[in-house]
Design a protein around this motif. Structure first.
Motif, PDB file in Angstrom:
ATOM      1  N   LYS A 132       0.743  -1.286   0.093  1.00 24.37           N
ATOM      2  CA  LYS A 132      -0.046   0.031  -0.008  1.00 24.37           C
ATOM      3  C   LYS A 132       0.953   1.357   0.019  1.00 24.37           C
ATOM      4  O   LYS A 132       0.377   2.278  -0.719  1.00 24.37           O
ATOM      5  N   ARG A 133       1.949   1.223   0.830  1.00 22.52           N
ATOM      6  CA  ARG A 133       2.836   2.178   0.746  1.00 22.52           C
ATOM      7  C   ARG A 133       3.676   2.594  -0.392  1.00 22.52           C
ATOM      8  O   ARG A 133       3.764   3.672  -0.805  1.00 22.52           O
TER       9      ARG A 133
ATOM     10  N   MET B  90       1.346   4.530  -3.071  1.00 22.49           N
ATOM     11  CA  MET B  90       1.267   5.721  -2.435  1.00 22.49           C
ATOM     12  C   MET B  90       2.593   6.765  -2.828  1.00 22.49           C
ATOM     13  O   MET B  90       2.419   7.643  -3.459  1.00 22.49           O
TER      14      MET B  90
ATOM     15  N   THR C 233      -3.546  -3.485  -5.627  1.00 19.73           N
ATOM     16  CA  THR C 233      -3.813  -2.453  -4.499  1.00 19.73           C
ATOM     17  C   THR C 233      -4.130  -1.072  -4.812  1.00 19.73           C
ATOM     18  O   THR C 233      -5.068  -0.592  -3.873  1.00 19.73           O
ATOM     19  N   ALA C 234      -3.459  -0.634  -5.854  1.00 21.47           N
ATOM     20  CA  ALA C 234      -3.792   0.627  -6.382  1.00 21.47           C
ATOM     21  C   ALA C 234      -5.417   1.022  -6.561  1.00 21.47           C
ATOM     22  O   ALA C 234      -5.932   1.751  -5.938  1.00 21.47           O
TER      23      ALA C 234
ATOM     24  N   GLN D 128      -7.227   1.055  -3.426  1.00 20.75           N
ATOM     25  CA  GLN D 128      -7.037   2.220  -2.556  1.00 20.75           C
ATOM     26  C   GLN D 128      -7.635   3.375  -3.486  1.00 20.75           C
ATOM     27  O   GLN D 128      -7.339   4.471  -2.703  1.00 20.75           O
TER      28      GLN D 128
ATOM     29  N   ILE E 199      -6.816   4.807  -6.095  1.00 20.33           N
ATOM     30  CA  ILE E 199      -6.003   5.200  -7.035  1.00 20.33           C
ATOM     31  C   ILE E 199      -6.157   5.197  -8.610  1.00 20.33           C
ATOM     32  O   ILE E 199      -6.228   4.255  -8.787  1.00 20.33           O
TER      33      ILE E 199
END
Length: 434
Positions: free
Chosen positions: A164-165, A168, A191-192, A195, A197
């Motif tokens: 996740k980091r 980001m 994951t993006a 989130q 994104i």
């Protein structure tokens, strides 16, 4: 674009002359400095002066991974230990670790070959490189790192984990180049999305993927999702690390082997016989410039073929085809040879399936049974049971027709197969436990 114009475009006759000069020096060096090689040479009644042409390479002994384990930790070093400035090692999960040493010059050559590799893919010093290969004893992270710094690009040494980091930071830093395993790139994509994104908000333009086998279908999948150019890189710790070979942005087909540093051949994996240019077999590499731990005719176990046709990019170094699998990863199911990459190609050509799968091999009675578990996308998963059953039967039939082996297929729900932040574990062979 070229990084080292003189070396990368060297005429074949000059390149082969350089290879022969370096091969003769290498043979002399290991004979007098590495007891393992002296013993092998003497057993063959072979002396360094017997090597007079490149074709004499076939008379030299092979080196295998087990030889590194048998000489653990420093038995294959060709220089005094005080000249070794870096040591890398494999995980050693199947026995003793394979240890590799580097002199200061080895590190410099490695960094330059990785910079050369980056440039071949279109990376420039203006790029921001998100490096998600693992740092530490594994060669991937540091190899990429030194190459990017040598080129002058900005490197983000994120390593593996913290997905996740990672997503980001890719967005916040404006990363333009992604370096990781192909399977992990797809995990980053998922994951993006989770989130919230927008993938289009990322500035990525190039992906450099390696460290595990991947198919052309997976390349297209990655390029479609990220809207980038995805290029294949090849390396192995025993030889150097990443940067042994890479695709160029011009052709994006076949990986240029840096032949001024590595002498390559293709052999029949069963007989050890050299094969003609263009034929498929096992890749064997001789290191021509490695100081700390040079290797002669190292059997990579990787299955490929050499492309001798000149590349449009202008580089004269031979290319190798995308790896088709490994001779030691090949599954033998009731007498049929099956490579996981063959199964992956069929799965990725099937509408409604995702690139996330596992191949489970087990023994029931006296028979080997092959089961393929593959995730379906959300739309397919919500369909009627009868539709899923038809898809399973279709896959079983397709695999039987193309590979000649009977399988079981189990379609599983999205996100149910464990994701990896490194190399994806595609095959689970339970026969070893039975």
């Amino acid at each position: 674009m070229l990084y080292d114009v003189e070396r990368e475009t060297m005429p074949r006759d000059e390149l082969e002359s350089l290879q022969l000069k370096r091969l003769k020096y290498l043979v002399e060096k290991v004979y007098h400095n590495v007891p393992f090689y002296k013993k092998r040479f003497d057993e063959l009644d072979l002396k360094p002066e017997h090597i007079k042409t490149l074709s004499d390479l076939k008379y030299l002994p092979f080196t295998e991974k087990q030889d590194l384990r048998n000489n653990y930790p420093f038995g294959l070093f060709a220089v005094p230990k005080e000249n070794v400035v870096r040591v890398h090692a494999s995980s050693g999960t199947t026995g003793k670790a394979t240890v590799v040493g580097y002199t200061k010059r080895d590190i410099s050559i490695w960094a330059n070959l990785m910079a050369r590799s980056f440039v071949a893919t279109g990376v420039t010093r203006r790029d921001i490189v998100h490096n998600a290969y693992g740092y530490g004893l594994f060669t991937g992270g540091l190899g990429m790192h030194y190459g990017a710094e040598t080129l002058g690009a900005t490197i983000v040494p994120i390593s593996g984990g913290g997905t996740k980091r990672q997503v980001m930071l890719m967005k916040d830093f404006g990363s333009t180049v992604l370096c990781c395993t192909p399977s992990y790139s797809l995990y980053l994509y998922e994951t993006a999305l989770a989130q919230g994104i927008d993938i289009d908000s990322l500035k990525l333009r190039i992906g450099i993927f390696g460290a595990e086998p991947w198919t052309e279908k997976m390349r297209l999948e990655i390029e479609k999702k990220f809207k980038i150019k995805a290029l294949d890189i090849y390396g192995l710790s025993e030889i150097l690390g990443p940067g042994v070979a890479i695709e160029c942005e011009t052709e994006q087909h076949g990986l240029h082997i840096w032949e001024d540093h590595f002498l390559i051949e293709i052999i029949n994996p069963e007989t050890g016989e050299q094969l003609p240019l263009g034929e498929t077999g096992e890749l064997v590499i001789t290191t021509l410039t490695k100081e700390a731990q040079p290797l002669i005719r190292y059997r990579t176990r990787d299955i490929t073929s050499i492309i001798p046709i000149p590349c449009k990019c202008g580089r004269t170094h031979y290319r190798i085809e995308r790896l088709k699998g490994r001779s030691d990863d090949m599954l033998i199911i009731r007498g049929v040879n099956v490579f996981p990459s063959q199964i992956e190609s069929i799965l990725l050509e099937t509408e409604g399936l995702t690139p996330h799968y596992q191949i489970i091999v087990k023994r029931e009675g006296a028979l080997d049974v092959l089961e393929i578990q593959v995730e379906v996308d959300e739309k397919i998963f919500s369909d009627e049971i009868k539709h899923l059953q038809r898809l399973e039967r279709k896959l079983i039939q397709t695999i039987k027709e193309f590979l000649g082996v009977s399988t079981r297929v189990k379609l599983v729900e999205p996100q149910s197969i464990t994701r990896s932040e490194g190399k994806a574990k595609r095959v689970i062979d339970l026969r070893k436990q039975s």
